[in-house]
Design an enzyme around this catalytic site. Structure first.
Site, PDB file in Angstrom:
ATOM      1  N   HIS A 207      39.955  39.085  44.079  1.00  0.00           N
ATOM      2  CA  HIS A 207      40.330  38.780  42.691  1.00  0.00           C
ATOM      3  C   HIS A 207      41.742  39.206  42.328  1.00  0.00           C
ATOM      4  CE1 HIS A 207      39.557  43.084  42.106  1.00  0.00           C
ATOM      5  NE2 HIS A 207      40.317  42.969  41.042  1.00  0.00           N
ATOM      6  N   ARG A 208      42.354  40.086  43.114  1.00  0.00           N
ATOM      7  CA  ARG A 208      43.638  40.675  42.707  1.00  0.00           C
ATOM      8  C   ARG A 208      44.733  39.613  42.665  1.00  0.00           C
ATOM      9  NH1 ARG A 208      45.282  45.740  41.787  1.00  0.00           N
ATOM     10  NH2 ARG A 208      43.201  46.452  42.344  1.00  0.00           N
TER      11      ARG A 208
END
Length: 311
Positions: free
Chosen positions: A160-161
């Site tokens: 998700h980063r």
């Protein structure tokens, strides 16, 4: 997404819900500062207790400091040494204007000492990490995700980063590694947020892994208890893997949790396809042990409460 935490964990609903959840970093932080100041003036707060390194953390610290209300910062001293990360700016500034700093680890204490906090009129205390308290407390309530039927030993991945999802080359390299591992080593289970799913589709990439919908905290604990390895770009999940005795491979070029790297519990591989694959092969099924209570042994919240009642 916060609703699931209130529902699953039995947390009382907040007296104030600011509903500030979109916009640029500056816009959100500014709006939070305005609204938090209103709450502090109305409540006439004696202290402001802040956790972590989000925009709301910094906004709360600034609002309190401007009103001369003392600030206690939980998870103080954390550093990535990467000023491109918004979290790094938030945590550094919050530490600077706090009255009490609750540090989770030896390395966070060392960071603050190096920054000169020993010569400042600020309490710097090592108390452990409240994330371990939470993981241990709720482990017995862990819930199987609906429809999940895989046997134990799968690879649990999170992705998700922004440094990965917003960079086409990095994202493509990670997707290639996940696909290879799923086809050749063990099932890769990936709870995927709709935003990341859309980014992957927009770049014309295909994920051939076991995709599931985003899970709540209790479902995540259930998956952590049964996985054979954690493969992540998250900060918190690195620690949660350790809490449950699982080795971790981190798809970033740096981490704030240096003690996990130094102890051999976690391995940094950046967004490099070959490094991800080889590190996963080395670590799949490996058990790690917390022999030195790196994060306080699940007693951080009690220590924090004992300090605050004496203020």
């Amino acid at each position: 997404m916060s609703d699931v935490f209130f529902e699953q964990l039995g947390i009382p609903r907040p007296d104030y819900q600011l509903d500030i959840n979109s916009g640029s970093h500056g816009d959100m932080t500014g709006r939070m500062l305005i609204e938090i100041e209103k709450v502090l003036l109305q409540e006439k707060s004696d202290w402001v207790l802040l956790y972590g390194d989000t925009n709301s953390t910094l906004a709360g610290a600034l609002a309190a400091a401007k009103l001369h209300i003392p600030v206690a910062h939980v998870e103080a001293g954390l550093r990535s040494f990467n000023m491109q990360m918004p979290e790094e700016i938030n945590r550094i500034l919050t530490d600077q204007i706090s009255s009490v700093l609750f540090c989770p680890t030896d390395s966070t204490m060392a960071n603050l000492k190096q920054e000169g906090f020993a010569d400042k009129p600020i309490q710097v205390l090592q108390v452990g990490d409240v994330m371990q308290d939470s993981a241990e407390f709720f482990a017995q309530q862990a819930t199987q995700p609906q429809g999940f039927e895989l046997d134990e030993g799968f690879i649990l991945a999170t992705l998700h980063r922004a440094e990965n999802t917003d960079n086409p080359e990095r994202l493509a390299a990670i997707v290639a590694a996940l696909n290879h591992l799923h086809a050749n080593l063990a099932p890769v289970v990936l709870p995927l947020h709709p935003r990341t799913r859309n980014v992957i589709a927009a770049q014309g990439l295909t994920l051939d892994v076991h995709l599931i919908e985003p899970v709540g905290y209790l479902e995540m604990l259930w998956l952590l208890q049964r996985t054979g390895l954690v493969l992540t770009d998250s900060g918190g999940v690195q620690k949660e893997a350790f809490f449950f005795g699982k080795a971790c491979v981190t798809m970033r070029d740096q981490t704030e949790w240096l003690e996990l790297i130094e102890g051999g519990f976690n391995e940094l591989v950046d967004a490099n396809t070959n490094k991800i694959i080889e590190a996963t092969k080395r670590n799949l099924g490996r058990t790690v042990k917390d022999e030195n209570e790196l994060y306080g042994g699940g007693k951080a919240a009690q220590r924090i409460a004992e300090v605050l009642v004496k203020q």
